[in-house]
Structures are given as structure tokens and as C-alpha cells.
Design a protein around this motif. Structure first.
Motif, PDB file in Angstrom:
ATOM      1  N   HIS A 169      -9.309   7.366   2.689  1.00 34.71           N
ATOM      2  CA  HIS A 169      -8.984   5.974   2.372  1.00 34.71           C
ATOM      3  C   HIS A 169      -8.586   5.797   0.911  1.00 34.71           C
ATOM      4  O   HIS A 169      -8.287   4.682   0.489  1.00 34.71           O
ATOM      5  CB  HIS A 169     -10.157   5.062   2.734  1.00 34.71           C
ATOM      6  CG  HIS A 169     -10.302   4.860   4.213  1.00 34.71           C
ATOM      7  ND1 HIS A 169      -9.615   3.885   4.913  1.00 34.71           N
ATOM      8  CD2 HIS A 169     -11.022   5.539   5.141  1.00 34.71           C
ATOM      9  CE1 HIS A 169      -9.927   3.952   6.194  1.00 34.71           C
ATOM     10  NE2 HIS A 169     -10.781   4.947   6.365  1.00 34.71           N
ATOM     11  N   HIS A 192      -2.275   5.557   6.331  1.00 40.82           N
ATOM     12  CA  HIS A 192      -3.044   5.533   7.595  1.00 40.82           C
ATOM     13  C   HIS A 192      -2.680   4.315   8.440  1.00 40.82           C
ATOM     14  O   HIS A 192      -2.173   3.316   7.940  1.00 40.82           O
ATOM     15  CB  HIS A 192      -4.551   5.690   7.374  1.00 40.82           C
ATOM     16  CG  HIS A 192      -5.275   4.517   6.753  1.00 40.82           C
ATOM     17  ND1 HIS A 192      -5.147   3.221   7.187  1.00 40.82           N
ATOM     18  CD2 HIS A 192      -6.178   4.485   5.738  1.00 40.82           C
ATOM     19  CE1 HIS A 192      -5.938   2.441   6.469  1.00 40.82           C
ATOM     20  NE2 HIS A 192      -6.551   3.180   5.565  1.00 40.82           N
ATOM     21  N   SER A 225      -3.762   2.847   1.288  1.00 38.09           N
ATOM     22  CA  SER A 225      -5.224   2.824   1.281  1.00 38.09           C
ATOM     23  C   SER A 225      -5.721   3.331  -0.070  1.00 38.09           C
ATOM     24  O   SER A 225      -5.514   4.499  -0.410  1.00 38.09           O
ATOM     25  CB  SER A 225      -5.756   3.698   2.424  1.00 38.09           C
ATOM     26  OG  SER A 225      -7.124   3.442   2.657  1.00 38.09           O
ATOM     27  N   HIS A 235      -9.184   2.573  -1.427  1.00 38.42           N
ATOM     28  CA  HIS A 235     -10.531   1.982  -1.510  1.00 38.42           C
ATOM     29  C   HIS A 235     -11.558   3.022  -1.111  1.00 38.42           C
ATOM     30  O   HIS A 235     -11.238   3.978  -0.417  1.00 38.42           O
ATOM     31  CB  HIS A 235     -10.637   0.760  -0.589  1.00 38.42           C
ATOM     32  CG  HIS A 235     -10.403   1.049   0.863  1.00 38.42           C
ATOM     33  ND1 HIS A 235     -11.406   0.987   1.806  1.00 38.42           N
ATOM     34  CD2 HIS A 235      -9.291   1.429   1.548  1.00 38.42           C
ATOM     35  CE1 HIS A 235     -10.898   1.291   3.002  1.00 38.42           C
ATOM     36  NE2 HIS A 235      -9.622   1.566   2.877  1.00 38.42           N
ATOM     37  N   GLU A 289     -10.530  -3.102   8.257  1.00 36.23           N
ATOM     38  CA  GLU A 289      -9.396  -3.255   7.323  1.00 36.23           C
ATOM     39  C   GLU A 289      -8.870  -4.687   7.295  1.00 36.23           C
ATOM     40  O   GLU A 289      -7.928  -4.985   6.568  1.00 36.23           O
ATOM     41  CB  GLU A 289      -8.275  -2.278   7.684  1.00 36.23           C
ATOM     42  CG  GLU A 289      -8.667  -0.809   7.515  1.00 36.23           C
ATOM     43  CD  GLU A 289      -8.181  -0.162   6.207  1.00 36.23           C
ATOM     44  OE1 GLU A 289      -7.278  -0.717   5.565  1.00 36.23           O
ATOM     45  OE2 GLU A 289      -8.732   0.900   5.842  1.00 36.23           O
TER      46      GLU A 289
HETATM   47 MN    MN Z   1      -8.096   2.280   4.304  1.00 40.64          MN
END
Ligand code: MN
Length: 243
Positions: A137, A148, A171, A173, A196
Motif C-alpha cells: 500500500h 492496486h 497507494s 499509506h 479504501e
Molecule cells: Mn491502498
């Protein structure tokens, strides 16, 4: 008249100690969508924060450091990252008032997280704690590049806006929403079960997304629609306020 969108700053220290700053992606996304972006600095006085609502038609909660876990009654885990307690304080003051006023809110990355916490939900302090098969992520690719997939829930406002039930997003995080706040629903998840997207069906426009929409709107028309829908909601709010 264009609606005014307040965007909260974060603490920065590029030069000579602490400053207040914001990534330009948020500013240009709002400007492009037809809103007037204004930066909300991390002021101290709660009554001053409260009065600033008379200026706003929408609240954009941008990315930033981790939310203090004390705010959702958890002890800090070793995997937790940097905090910005001034930003926490200002946003924890702004969000409940914004929800009460039904002011349109868009939360991005940390923004979805603090939105959830301010409304009574909890966070996963690091995605590695939530699943053994967790995806990457924190991508090491440009911000405009989607790494993703997310599945967008049937019946959600987010699906209506993005117009597709599967899409790829960026992504950046390491934390995520754990328990959505009461009154909120999950609107998007990844294959590993990380949340998400959340939204409140009880408000005109209260949507949080975990991906960095401000880095994707130029290359992805669905993400551009998200900012357009947010600014439209702010315009409606403004018209109702002046009626
Ligand atoms: Mn993510």
C-alpha cells in the motif's frame, strides 16, 4: 460565485522551523473543478476555528502524518509513524461541526482516517496488523500511476461518482480505517480487505477515499469526477446558505 473549499494545512519545517503547508495537487484539483481553494492554517483558538465556517462551502481533508491513536482510545504500536498533533487538534474541531452543518466533506488519504476518527471510528495503525496477505500500500511509483485495484460497493455514492465497480488507484499509506464510524458505510476495499473508501449516507456529501485522488485527477476522468461532484455539492450548499 464559486464555492469556497477550505483545505487544512499540515505542519512543515522546510526552512526555519515550523510552517503550515499543503501539496499543490489539492489546490489545483479544486481550482480545476470550479471551486476557490483556501488554505486553513493550524490556528490555536477553537472559537476562531468555529467562526471560520461562515467562510466555507466545503471542507477538503488532505493527506498527512498519522492520527494520534489516543483519539480512538488505543495505545501507540511500534509500527505507528509520525504525528502532527496541531493538525489533529484543528481537524478534530472542524469535522464534527462540519458534519453537524451538513457541509460537504471530502477526505483524502489521512483525510479519510481523521474523518473516521472524528466521527467515532477507529484506525489500523499499520496495514500489516490487519491481514497476513496484505498488499503493498506504499507504492514506489509516481503518484499518478495506479498500482492496486479497489472494488467499489454497489449502491454507494462513490460508485455513482466514479462510474465503475473496479478500478486501479495509487497507494501511499500505511494506516487504514479499521472500524468505520457509526452511521458510515464502507464504499471501497482492496483484495486484502483494506478499507479504501467510506461515506455517510446521512449527509449530502461526506466521502473519504484512501487513495491520493489529488495526484490522479489529471490522468483519470473518474477521479476528476470525484472533485467535480464535491465542488458541485459545495455549490449547492452555498446556494442553500444564501437562500
Ligand atoms: Mn491502498
Amino acid at each position: 460565485m464559486r464555492p469556497v473549499i477550505g483545505i487544512t494545512c499540515k505542519t512543515t519545517d522546510w526552512w526555519t522551523g515550523a510552517g503550515n503547508g499543503l501539496g499543490v495537487g489539492y489546490i489545483s484539483a479544486i481550482e480545476h473543478a470550479g471551486g476557490i481553494p483556501i488554505l486553513l492554517p493550524l490556528i490555536q483558538d477553537d472559537s476562531c476555528i468555529a467562526e471560520s465556517f461562515s467562510l466555507l462551502d466545503g471542507l477538503l481533508l488532505p493527506g498527512g502524518p498519522d492520527v494520534d491513536p489516543l483519539l480512538y482510545a488505543e495505545e501507540p504500536q511500534p509500527v505507528m509513524g509520525q504525528l502532527d498533533v496541531s493538525k489533529d487538534r484543528v481537524e478534530m474541531s472542524l469535522i464534527p461541526r462540519a458534519l453537524e452543518l451538513d457541509l460537504p466533506i471530502l477526505g483524502v488519504c489521512r483525510g479519510i482516517q481523521i474523518l473516521n476518527v472524528a466521527a467515532g471510528g477507529t484506525l489500523c495503525q499499520d496495514v500489516s496488523m490487519s491481514s497476513s496477505n496484505v498488499l503493498k500500500h506504499r507504492q514506489e511509483a509516481p503518484g499518478s500511476y495506479a498500482t492496486h485495484a479497489i472494488s467499489i460497493q454497489d449502491g454507494s455514492r462513490l460508485l455513482e461518482i466514479l462510474g465503475q465497480s473496479e478500478m486501479r488507484v495509487n497507494s501511499f499509506h500505511h494506516q487504514a480505517v479499521k472500524e468505520p464510524a457509526s452511521g458510515f458505510v464502507i464504499s471501497a476495499v482492496t483484495q486484502d480487505g483494506i478499507i479504501e473508501g467510506i461515506e455517510s449516507p446521512h449527509h449530502s456529501f461526506v466521502i473519504g477515499v484512501q487513495f491520493h485522488a489529488e495526484l490522479m485527477w489529471q490522468s483519470n476522468s473518474s477521479v476528476n469526477n470525484l472533485f467535480a461532484a464535491f465542488v458541485r455539492a459545495a455549490k449547492t450548499y452555498k446556494q442553500q446558505e444564501s437562500a
